[in-house]
Design a protein around this motif. Structure first.
Motif, PDB file in Angstrom:
ATOM      1  N   GLY A  39      14.432  31.560  45.637  1.00 45.25           N
ATOM      2  CA  GLY A  39      15.430  30.552  45.293  1.00 45.25           C
ATOM      3  C   GLY A  39      15.311  29.993  43.891  1.00 45.25           C
ATOM      4  N   ARG A  40      14.476  30.611  43.076  1.00 40.24           N
ATOM      5  CA  ARG A  40      14.328  30.145  41.691  1.00 40.24           C
ATOM      6  C   ARG A  40      15.527  30.533  40.839  1.00 40.24           C
ATOM      7  N   ILE A  41      16.234  31.578  41.254  1.00 41.12           N
ATOM      8  CA  ILE A  41      17.519  31.926  40.634  1.00 41.12           C
ATOM      9  C   ILE A  41      18.529  32.059  41.768  1.00 41.12           C
ATOM     10  N   LYS A  42      19.796  31.796  41.466  1.00 44.99           N
ATOM     11  CA  LYS A  42      20.835  31.769  42.501  1.00 44.99           C
ATOM     12  C   LYS A  42      21.550  33.095  42.685  1.00 44.99           C
ATOM     13  N   SER A  43      21.461  33.980  41.702  1.00 42.26           N
ATOM     14  CA  SER A  43      22.154  35.265  41.811  1.00 42.26           C
ATOM     15  C   SER A  43      21.465  36.299  40.933  1.00 42.26           C
ATOM     16  N   LEU A  44      21.818  37.548  41.183  1.00 47.30           N
ATOM     17  CA  LEU A  44      21.338  38.655  40.345  1.00 47.30           C
ATOM     18  C   LEU A  44      22.477  39.047  39.419  1.00 47.30           C
ATOM     19  N   SER A  45      22.145  39.440  38.220  1.00 45.42           N
ATOM     20  CA  SER A  45      23.171  39.830  37.253  1.00 45.42           C
ATOM     21  C   SER A  45      23.897  41.091  37.715  1.00 45.42           C
ATOM     22  N   ALA A  46      25.085  41.282  37.182  1.00 43.46           N
ATOM     23  CA  ALA A  46      25.870  42.482  37.502  1.00 43.46           C
ATOM     24  C   ALA A  46      25.098  43.735  37.122  1.00 43.46           C
ATOM     25  N   ASP A  47      24.368  43.693  36.033  1.00 40.04           N
ATOM     26  CA  ASP A  47      23.570  44.841  35.591  1.00 40.04           C
ATOM     27  C   ASP A  47      22.506  45.189  36.625  1.00 40.04           C
ATOM     28  N   LYS A  48      21.813  44.190  37.127  1.00 39.08           N
ATOM     29  CA  LYS A  48      20.762  44.437  38.126  1.00 39.08           C
ATOM     30  C   LYS A  48      21.373  44.935  39.430  1.00 39.08           C
ATOM     31  N   LEU A  49      22.488  44.326  39.859  1.00 44.14           N
ATOM     32  CA  LEU A  49      23.157  44.779  41.075  1.00 44.14           C
ATOM     33  C   LEU A  49      23.621  46.220  40.934  1.00 44.14           C
ATOM     34  N   SER A  50      24.134  46.559  39.756  1.00 48.08           N
ATOM     35  CA  SER A  50      24.605  47.917  39.500  1.00 48.08           C
ATOM     36  C   SER A  50      23.455  48.921  39.592  1.00 48.08           C
ATOM     37  N   LYS A  51      22.311  48.576  39.028  1.00 52.57           N
ATOM     38  CA  LYS A  51      21.149  49.465  39.076  1.00 52.57           C
ATOM     39  C   LYS A  51      20.664  49.675  40.506  1.00 52.57           C
ATOM     40  N   ILE A  52      20.652  48.602  41.291  1.00 47.70           N
ATOM     41  CA  ILE A  52      20.218  48.715  42.686  1.00 47.70           C
ATOM     42  C   ILE A  52      21.224  49.554  43.473  1.00 47.70           C
ATOM     43  N   ALA A  53      22.502  49.284  43.272  1.00 47.42           N
ATOM     44  CA  ALA A  53      23.544  50.047  43.966  1.00 47.42           C
ATOM     45  C   ALA A  53      23.460  51.522  43.609  1.00 47.42           C
ATOM     46  N   ASN A  54      23.275  51.827  42.345  1.00 45.34           N
ATOM     47  CA  ASN A  54      23.150  53.223  41.918  1.00 45.34           C
ATOM     48  C   ASN A  54      21.922  53.880  42.528  1.00 45.34           C
ATOM     49  N   TYR A  55      20.840  53.166  42.616  1.00 49.47           N
ATOM     50  CA  TYR A  55      19.607  53.710  43.196  1.00 49.47           C
ATOM     51  C   TYR A  55      19.851  54.180  44.630  1.00 49.47           C
ATOM     52  N   PHE A  56      20.578  53.363  45.397  1.00 46.29           N
ATOM     53  CA  PHE A  56      20.831  53.699  46.801  1.00 46.29           C
ATOM     54  C   PHE A  56      22.111  54.486  47.012  1.00 46.29           C
ATOM     55  N   GLY A  57      22.918  54.638  45.964  1.00 46.36           N
ATOM     56  CA  GLY A  57      24.174  55.367  46.098  1.00 46.36           C
ATOM     57  C   GLY A  57      25.213  54.611  46.896  1.00 46.36           C
ATOM     58  N   VAL A  58      25.207  53.290  46.762  1.00 51.52           N
ATOM     59  CA  VAL A  58      26.172  52.446  47.470  1.00 51.52           C
ATOM     60  C   VAL A  58      26.966  51.636  46.461  1.00 51.52           C
ATOM     61  N   SER A  59      28.004  50.983  46.941  1.00 53.20           N
ATOM     62  CA  SER A  59      28.800  50.139  46.062  1.00 53.20           C
ATOM     63  C   SER A  59      28.159  48.752  45.940  1.00 53.20           C
ATOM     64  N   ILE A  60      28.495  48.056  44.881  1.00 56.43           N
ATOM     65  CA  ILE A  60      28.024  46.678  44.722  1.00 56.43           C
ATOM     66  C   ILE A  60      28.607  45.815  45.838  1.00 56.43           C
ATOM     67  N   ASP A  61      29.860  46.091  46.230  1.00 54.32           N
ATOM     68  CA  ASP A  61      30.462  45.347  47.340  1.00 54.32           C
ATOM     69  C   ASP A  61      29.637  45.489  48.616  1.00 54.32           C
ATOM     70  N   TYR A  62      29.092  46.676  48.854  1.00 55.77           N
ATOM     71  CA  TYR A  62      28.238  46.860  50.027  1.00 55.77           C
ATOM     72  C   TYR A  62      26.977  46.005  49.903  1.00 55.77           C
ATOM     73  N   LEU A  63      26.359  46.021  48.726  1.00 60.68           N
ATOM     74  CA  LEU A  63      25.161  45.192  48.519  1.00 60.68           C
ATOM     75  C   LEU A  63      25.444  43.732  48.803  1.00 60.68           C
ATOM     76  N   LEU A  64      26.598  43.270  48.365  1.00 56.95           N
ATOM     77  CA  LEU A  64      26.952  41.857  48.520  1.00 56.95           C
ATOM     78  C   LEU A  64      27.457  41.513  49.908  1.00 56.95           C
ATOM     79  N   GLY A  65      27.624  42.522  50.761  1.00 61.97           N
ATOM     80  CA  GLY A  65      28.093  42.271  52.118  1.00 61.97           C
ATOM     81  C   GLY A  65      29.595  42.113  52.224  1.00 61.97           C
ATOM     82  N   ASN A  66      30.325  42.515  51.184  1.00 62.80           N
ATOM     83  CA  ASN A  66      31.785  42.398  51.192  1.00 62.80           C
ATOM     84  C   ASN A  66      32.457  43.533  51.939  1.00 62.80           C
ATOM     85  N   THR A  67      31.729  44.606  52.201  1.00 63.55           N
ATOM     86  CA  THR A  67      32.255  45.751  52.927  1.00 63.55           C
ATOM     87  C   THR A  67      31.119  46.421  53.671  1.00 63.55           C
ATOM     88  N   GLU A  68      31.456  47.104  54.727  1.00 62.57           N
ATOM     89  CA  GLU A  68      30.464  47.884  55.452  1.00 62.57           C
ATOM     90  C   GLU A  68      30.476  49.341  55.001  1.00 62.57           C
TER      91      GLU A  68
END
Length: 82
Positions: A39-68
């Motif tokens: 809880g020291r930061i409230k969100s992850l940057s778009a760059d970090k989310l993009s890197k994580i999504a690319n690593y797993f081969g998923v969309s950023i929307d999936y990471l954020l729980g906006n889609t299944e």
């Protein structure tokens, strides 16, 4: 636990890895996820989310729980991005 962090943690388990390894291999600082979980930061940057999504081969929307839908949408080569 936050849904985003839990989703990342679950994807790591499914992939047979851990968050530290995923961070190292994706180029995301481990400290960013630690700070987010604590809880020291409230969100992850778009760059970090993009890197994580690319690593797993998923969309950023999936990471954020906006889609299944895990897969990234395909871009038609004939369509121009606007």
């Amino acid at each position: 636990m936050d849904d985003l962090y839990a989703r990342i943690e679950n994807m790591c388990k499914s992939a047979g890895t851990n968050i530290t390894t995923m961070c190292r291999e994706s180029g995301v600082p481990r400290s960013a996820l630690s700070d987010y979980k604590a809880g020291r930061i409230k969100s992850l940057s778009a760059d970090k989310l993009s890197k994580i999504a690319n690593y797993f081969g998923v969309s950023i929307d999936y990471l954020l729980g906006n889609t299944e839908q895990k897969e990234k949408p395909l871009v038609n080569e004939d369509e121009e991005l606007t």
